[in-house]
Design a protein around this motif. Sequence first.
Motif: not given
Ligand SMILES: [Zn+2]
Length: 220
Positions: A57, A61-62, A162, A205
Amino acid sequence: MTVYTVKNVASSAFLVTDEKGAMIVDTGVAGRAPAMLEQIADASLRPADIRLVVLTHHHADHSGSALDLREATGAPIAIHRDDADQLRRGGRVDLQPTSLLPRLMKAMLAKAEIPAIEPDIILDDEENLTRFGGIGRSFVTPGHTPGSVCILLPDNSILAGDALSGGLMRARIARKPMFATDLDAAVRSMRAVADHAPTAVYVGHGGPLAAPSVAALRTL
Ligand SMILES: [Zn+2]
Ligand SMILES: [Zn+2]
Protein backbone atom coordinates in the motif's frame (compact mmCIF):
# COMPACT_ATOMS: atom_id res chain seq x y z
CA MET A 1 11.62 -20.20 -1.69
CA THR A 2 12.88 -17.98 1.12
CA VAL A 3 11.42 -14.89 2.82
CA TYR A 4 13.96 -12.55 4.44
CA THR A 5 12.68 -9.86 6.81
CA VAL A 6 14.51 -6.54 6.86
CA LYS A 7 13.25 -5.04 10.08
CA ASN A 8 13.62 -1.73 11.78
CA VAL A 9 11.71 -0.01 14.54
CA ALA A 10 9.23 1.62 12.19
CA SER A 11 8.27 -1.22 9.83
CA SER A 12 9.45 -4.35 8.02
CA ALA A 13 10.43 -4.83 4.40
CA PHE A 14 10.79 -8.24 2.76
CA LEU A 15 13.04 -9.93 0.24
CA VAL A 16 11.51 -13.05 -1.35
CA THR A 17 13.69 -15.35 -3.43
CA ASP A 18 13.26 -18.59 -5.33
CA GLU A 19 15.32 -20.44 -7.94
CA LYS A 20 14.07 -18.17 -10.71
CA GLY A 21 14.43 -14.75 -9.19
CA ALA A 22 13.76 -12.33 -6.39
CA MET A 23 11.32 -9.59 -5.45
CA ILE A 24 11.09 -6.93 -2.76
CA VAL A 25 7.80 -6.47 -0.91
CA ASP A 26 7.60 -3.08 0.81
CA THR A 27 10.64 -0.92 1.29
CA GLY A 28 10.44 0.57 4.78
CA VAL A 29 10.71 4.24 5.68
CA ALA A 30 13.04 6.60 3.81
CA GLY A 31 16.72 5.72 4.14
CA ARG A 32 16.25 1.95 4.35
CA ALA A 33 17.61 1.04 0.91
CA PRO A 34 21.13 0.24 2.22
CA ALA A 35 19.71 -2.30 4.70
CA MET A 36 17.78 -4.03 1.90
CA LEU A 37 20.82 -4.02 -0.40
CA GLU A 38 22.85 -5.60 2.38
CA GLN A 39 20.22 -8.34 2.72
CA ILE A 40 20.31 -8.89 -1.05
CA ALA A 41 24.10 -9.35 -0.86
CA ASP A 42 23.76 -11.66 2.17
CA ALA A 43 21.38 -13.81 0.10
CA SER A 44 24.17 -14.08 -2.52
CA LEU A 45 22.23 -12.00 -5.02
CA ARG A 46 23.08 -8.89 -7.00
CA PRO A 47 20.76 -5.86 -7.08
CA ALA A 48 20.03 -6.65 -10.76
CA ASP A 49 18.58 -10.02 -9.69
CA ILE A 50 15.60 -8.18 -8.18
CA ARG A 51 12.87 -8.23 -10.79
CA LEU A 52 9.95 -6.57 -9.01
CA VAL A 53 9.21 -4.20 -6.11
CA VAL A 54 5.65 -4.62 -4.78
CA LEU A 55 4.17 -2.04 -2.41
CA THR A 56 1.37 -3.55 -0.30
CA HIS A 57 0.00 0.00 0.00
CA HIS A 58 1.06 3.62 -0.35
CA HIS A 59 1.95 4.55 3.27
CA ALA A 60 5.34 6.19 3.79
CA ASP A 61 6.61 3.46 6.11
CA HIS A 62 6.25 1.01 3.17
CA SER A 63 7.00 3.23 0.17
CA GLY A 64 9.72 5.39 1.77
CA SER A 65 12.71 3.69 0.14
CA ALA A 66 11.00 2.55 -3.06
CA LEU A 67 12.58 5.16 -5.33
CA ASP A 68 16.08 4.39 -4.05
CA LEU A 69 15.53 0.67 -4.51
CA ARG A 70 14.11 1.09 -8.02
CA GLU A 71 17.22 3.06 -8.89
CA ALA A 72 19.59 0.54 -7.30
CA THR A 73 17.97 -2.57 -8.79
CA GLY A 74 16.29 -1.37 -11.98
CA ALA A 75 13.15 -3.27 -10.91
CA PRO A 76 9.70 -1.80 -11.61
CA ILE A 77 7.41 -0.67 -8.77
CA ALA A 78 3.94 -2.25 -8.58
CA ILE A 79 0.95 -1.08 -6.53
CA HIS A 80 -2.81 -1.72 -6.68
CA ARG A 81 -4.82 0.71 -8.79
CA ASP A 82 -6.78 2.06 -5.80
CA ASP A 83 -3.58 3.17 -4.04
CA ALA A 84 -1.78 4.38 -7.18
CA ASP A 85 -3.07 7.96 -7.24
CA GLN A 86 -2.07 8.65 -3.66
CA LEU A 87 1.39 7.26 -4.44
CA ARG A 88 1.68 9.53 -7.48
CA ARG A 89 0.67 12.57 -5.42
CA GLY A 90 2.87 11.76 -2.44
CA GLY A 91 2.63 13.97 0.62
CA ARG A 92 0.78 13.32 3.85
CA VAL A 93 -2.27 11.14 4.28
CA ASP A 94 -4.99 11.25 6.86
CA LEU A 95 -4.80 8.23 9.16
CA GLN A 96 -7.97 6.99 10.85
CA PRO A 97 -7.03 5.23 14.12
CA THR A 98 -8.96 2.07 15.05
CA SER A 99 -8.21 2.22 18.80
CA LEU A 100 -6.60 4.31 21.53
CA LEU A 101 -2.93 3.48 21.02
CA PRO A 102 -2.85 4.37 17.33
CA ARG A 103 -4.74 7.55 18.21
CA LEU A 104 -1.79 8.47 20.41
CA MET A 105 0.71 7.42 17.73
CA LYS A 106 -1.06 9.31 14.98
CA ALA A 107 0.57 12.66 15.71
CA MET A 108 3.99 11.12 15.21
CA LEU A 109 3.13 8.94 12.19
CA ALA A 110 1.16 11.54 10.28
CA LYS A 111 4.32 13.63 9.84
CA ALA A 112 5.85 11.10 7.48
CA GLU A 113 5.53 12.16 3.87
CA ILE A 114 5.04 9.70 1.06
CA PRO A 115 7.54 10.38 -1.70
CA ALA A 116 5.72 11.12 -4.99
CA ILE A 117 6.29 7.97 -7.04
CA GLU A 118 5.07 7.12 -10.53
CA PRO A 119 4.39 3.37 -10.34
CA ASP A 120 5.49 1.19 -13.26
CA ILE A 121 2.88 -1.55 -12.83
CA ILE A 122 -0.75 -1.14 -11.75
CA LEU A 123 -2.12 -4.25 -10.07
CA ASP A 124 -5.67 -5.44 -10.55
CA ASP A 125 -7.68 -7.12 -7.77
CA GLU A 126 -5.97 -10.47 -8.39
CA GLU A 127 -2.68 -10.88 -10.16
CA ASN A 128 -0.25 -13.66 -10.86
CA LEU A 129 2.97 -11.82 -9.99
CA THR A 130 5.12 -14.18 -12.09
CA ARG A 131 3.73 -12.20 -15.05
CA PHE A 132 5.82 -9.28 -13.81
CA GLY A 133 8.88 -11.26 -12.74
CA GLY A 134 7.67 -11.67 -9.16
CA ILE A 135 6.70 -14.66 -7.00
CA GLY A 136 3.20 -15.77 -5.93
CA ARG A 137 -0.16 -14.07 -6.37
CA SER A 138 -1.46 -10.74 -5.09
CA PHE A 139 -5.05 -10.16 -4.02
CA VAL A 140 -6.70 -6.95 -2.91
CA THR A 141 -7.53 -6.63 0.80
CA PRO A 142 -9.04 -3.16 1.20
CA GLY A 143 -9.71 -1.47 4.51
CA HIS A 144 -6.35 -0.30 5.83
CA THR A 145 -6.15 1.69 2.59
CA PRO A 146 -8.47 1.34 -0.42
CA GLY A 147 -5.86 -0.55 -2.45
CA SER A 148 -4.00 -2.61 0.15
CA VAL A 149 -2.88 -5.97 -1.23
CA CYS A 150 -1.64 -9.22 0.27
CA ILE A 151 0.65 -11.69 -1.47
CA LEU A 152 0.08 -15.42 -1.31
CA LEU A 153 3.40 -17.22 -1.78
CA PRO A 154 3.84 -20.73 -3.23
CA ASP A 155 4.42 -22.22 0.27
CA ASN A 156 1.00 -20.83 1.37
CA SER A 157 2.51 -18.12 3.54
CA ILE A 158 1.15 -14.59 3.14
CA LEU A 159 2.80 -11.19 3.08
CA ALA A 160 0.01 -9.02 4.47
CA GLY A 161 1.47 -5.50 4.73
CA ASP A 162 -0.75 -3.66 7.21
CA ALA A 163 -3.97 -5.59 6.43
CA LEU A 164 -3.24 -7.28 9.76
CA SER A 165 -1.03 -6.07 12.55
CA GLY A 166 1.05 -7.74 15.23
CA GLY A 167 0.55 -6.52 18.79
CA LEU A 168 3.07 -4.04 20.15
CA MET A 169 3.66 -6.17 23.24
CA ARG A 170 2.80 -9.55 21.75
CA ALA A 171 4.16 -9.21 18.25
CA ARG A 172 2.99 -12.62 17.02
CA ILE A 173 -0.68 -12.23 17.93
CA ALA A 174 -2.83 -11.12 14.98
CA ARG A 175 -4.81 -7.92 15.45
CA LYS A 176 -6.83 -5.57 13.31
CA PRO A 177 -4.79 -2.88 11.54
CA MET A 178 -3.95 0.17 13.67
CA PHE A 179 -5.46 2.46 11.06
CA ALA A 180 -8.26 1.89 8.58
CA THR A 181 -9.99 4.01 5.95
CA ASP A 182 -12.83 1.44 6.10
CA LEU A 183 -12.94 -0.74 9.21
CA ASP A 184 -15.72 -3.06 7.95
CA ALA A 185 -13.76 -3.75 4.79
CA ALA A 186 -10.61 -4.25 6.89
CA VAL A 187 -12.35 -6.93 8.96
CA ARG A 188 -13.56 -8.71 5.80
CA SER A 189 -10.00 -8.58 4.47
CA MET A 190 -8.61 -10.10 7.67
CA ARG A 191 -11.09 -12.96 7.27
CA ALA A 192 -10.03 -13.42 3.65
CA VAL A 193 -6.42 -13.78 4.79
CA ALA A 194 -7.41 -16.29 7.47
CA ASP A 195 -9.50 -18.28 4.95
CA HIS A 196 -6.30 -19.21 3.11
CA ALA A 197 -5.18 -21.02 6.29
CA PRO A 198 -1.70 -19.59 5.75
CA THR A 199 1.37 -21.34 7.16
CA ALA A 200 2.79 -17.96 8.22
CA VAL A 201 1.71 -14.33 7.92
CA TYR A 202 4.36 -11.64 7.61
CA VAL A 203 3.19 -8.13 8.48
CA GLY A 204 4.58 -4.61 8.37
CA HIS A 205 4.54 -4.17 12.13
CA GLY A 206 5.34 -7.01 14.55
CA GLY A 207 4.88 -10.58 13.40
CA PRO A 208 5.34 -13.03 11.87
CA LEU A 209 1.88 -13.88 13.15
CA ALA A 210 1.25 -17.22 14.83
CA ALA A 211 -1.04 -19.43 12.70
CA PRO A 212 -3.62 -20.09 15.48
CA SER A 213 -4.09 -16.35 16.10
CA VAL A 214 -4.69 -15.87 12.36
CA ALA A 215 -7.12 -18.82 12.27
CA ALA A 216 -9.10 -17.18 15.08
CA LEU A 217 -9.88 -14.26 12.74
CA ARG A 218 -12.16 -16.48 10.65
CA THR A 219 -14.87 -16.12 13.28
CA LEU A 220 -14.71 -12.31 13.47
ZN1 LIG B 1 2.77 0.40 8.09
ZN1 LIG C 1 -0.03 1.33 6.51
